[in-house]
Design an enzyme around this catalytic site. Sequence first.
Site, PDB file in Angstrom:
ATOM      1  N   THR A  45       4.363  41.551  39.748  1.00 21.59           N
ATOM      2  CA  THR A  45       3.604  41.327  40.973  1.00 21.59           C
ATOM      3  C   THR A  45       2.180  40.880  40.670  1.00 21.59           C
ATOM      4  O   THR A  45       1.543  40.202  41.481  1.00 21.59           O
ATOM      5  CB  THR A  45       3.592  42.602  41.834  1.00 21.59           C
ATOM      6  OG1 THR A  45       4.927  43.092  41.955  1.00 21.59           O
ATOM      7  CG2 THR A  45       3.040  42.341  43.224  1.00 21.59           C
ATOM      8  N   TYR A 133      11.361  48.558  31.474  1.00 18.65           N
ATOM      9  CA  TYR A 133      11.433  47.888  32.777  1.00 18.65           C
ATOM     10  C   TYR A 133      12.630  46.954  32.770  1.00 18.65           C
ATOM     11  O   TYR A 133      12.661  45.974  32.023  1.00 18.65           O
ATOM     12  CB  TYR A 133      10.125  47.138  33.017  1.00 18.65           C
ATOM     13  CG  TYR A 133      10.032  46.271  34.259  1.00 18.65           C
ATOM     14  CD1 TYR A 133      10.906  46.408  35.338  1.00 18.65           C
ATOM     15  CD2 TYR A 133       9.030  45.313  34.361  1.00 18.65           C
ATOM     16  CE1 TYR A 133      10.792  45.613  36.461  1.00 18.65           C
ATOM     17  CE2 TYR A 133       8.900  44.511  35.488  1.00 18.65           C
ATOM     18  CZ  TYR A 133       9.781  44.665  36.528  1.00 18.65           C
ATOM     19  OH  TYR A 133       9.667  43.867  37.648  1.00 18.65           O
ATOM     20  N   LYS A 161      11.583  51.877  34.628  1.00 17.89           N
ATOM     21  CA  LYS A 161      11.577  51.267  35.954  1.00 17.89           C
ATOM     22  C   LYS A 161      12.862  50.451  36.068  1.00 17.89           C
ATOM     23  O   LYS A 161      13.044  49.456  35.356  1.00 17.89           O
ATOM     24  CB  LYS A 161      10.356  50.357  36.137  1.00 17.89           C
ATOM     25  CG  LYS A 161      10.366  49.568  37.456  1.00 17.89           C
ATOM     26  CD  LYS A 161       9.212  48.578  37.521  1.00 17.89           C
ATOM     27  CE  LYS A 161       9.301  47.710  38.776  1.00 17.89           C
ATOM     28  NZ  LYS A 161       8.223  46.684  38.830  1.00 17.89           N
TER      29      LYS A 161
END
Length: 292
Positions: A45, A133, A161
């Site tokens: 992001t 992740y 994650k």
Amino acid sequence: MITGSIVAIVTPMSEDGEVDHKALGDLVERQVAAGTSAIVSVGTTGESSTLSVLEHTEVMRRTIDVAAGRVPVIAGTGANSTSEAIHLTRAARAAGADGALLVTPYYNKPPQEGLYRHFRTIAEAVDIPQYLYNVPGRTACDMLPSTVARLAEVRNIVGLKEAKGDLDRVRELVALGLEDFALYSGDDGTARASMLAGFHGDVSVTANVAPETMARMCKAAVAGDAENASALDADVVGLHSALFVEPNPIPVKWALAEMGLMPGGIRLPLVPLDELHHEDVRSALRSAGLIG
């Protein structure tokens, strides 16, 4: 262990694509005030893929400086080159990050043994808490629960994650019964269900625009308060969809600019949100009570 809402914060940019450090500081302050549990800096992001190494490090440092120990800052330091990931992770440690988030290598599509050796090598090279992740929709690489279990045995690999957005995968990971190993959702649409199933928090895009609601919802879900978590999630469920009408972070950056919280800049090859989707995102913001 960090629990609750962890914002995957955007990297604000001016219209010409330059990083806006003033706006970044303001966004960090907003997250701290809202009760966000931690901040991920320069992740997907945060447009890590188009920041230079120098910019990457400067954004991490700015986020850490403004947070000033009030909330943990986890720096995105993953790369598809193991040596580059080690370099970025060392930079994060030097900057004072509380942890590093390392995405599975993208494009080169390593097998499970390659993933294991990649992450183990980084962990052994840099003494900082490290979070795996997994986001196969972006990387064309899916780290399986069996590999996660092997990596959880490495001392400073402390969490994952998981952004596959698959509740069957969530249940598989919870069933591993990994002690002192954090499991975070990376998919806002399934985050509430994931936490109620045993995950410890949500690394959230939606928290950029609705940090207070996400903080309260995640706290309720982690505590097993399904009724309260459901009611709070209902307030932002439209955002979970609208912020992905185009690839992240295009919609969330447009939404933050629409809210007057930062300029609307974004870097190629990403482009501003198509006008066809403006009303969809505005409508979700209105439904969440974020704009009039």
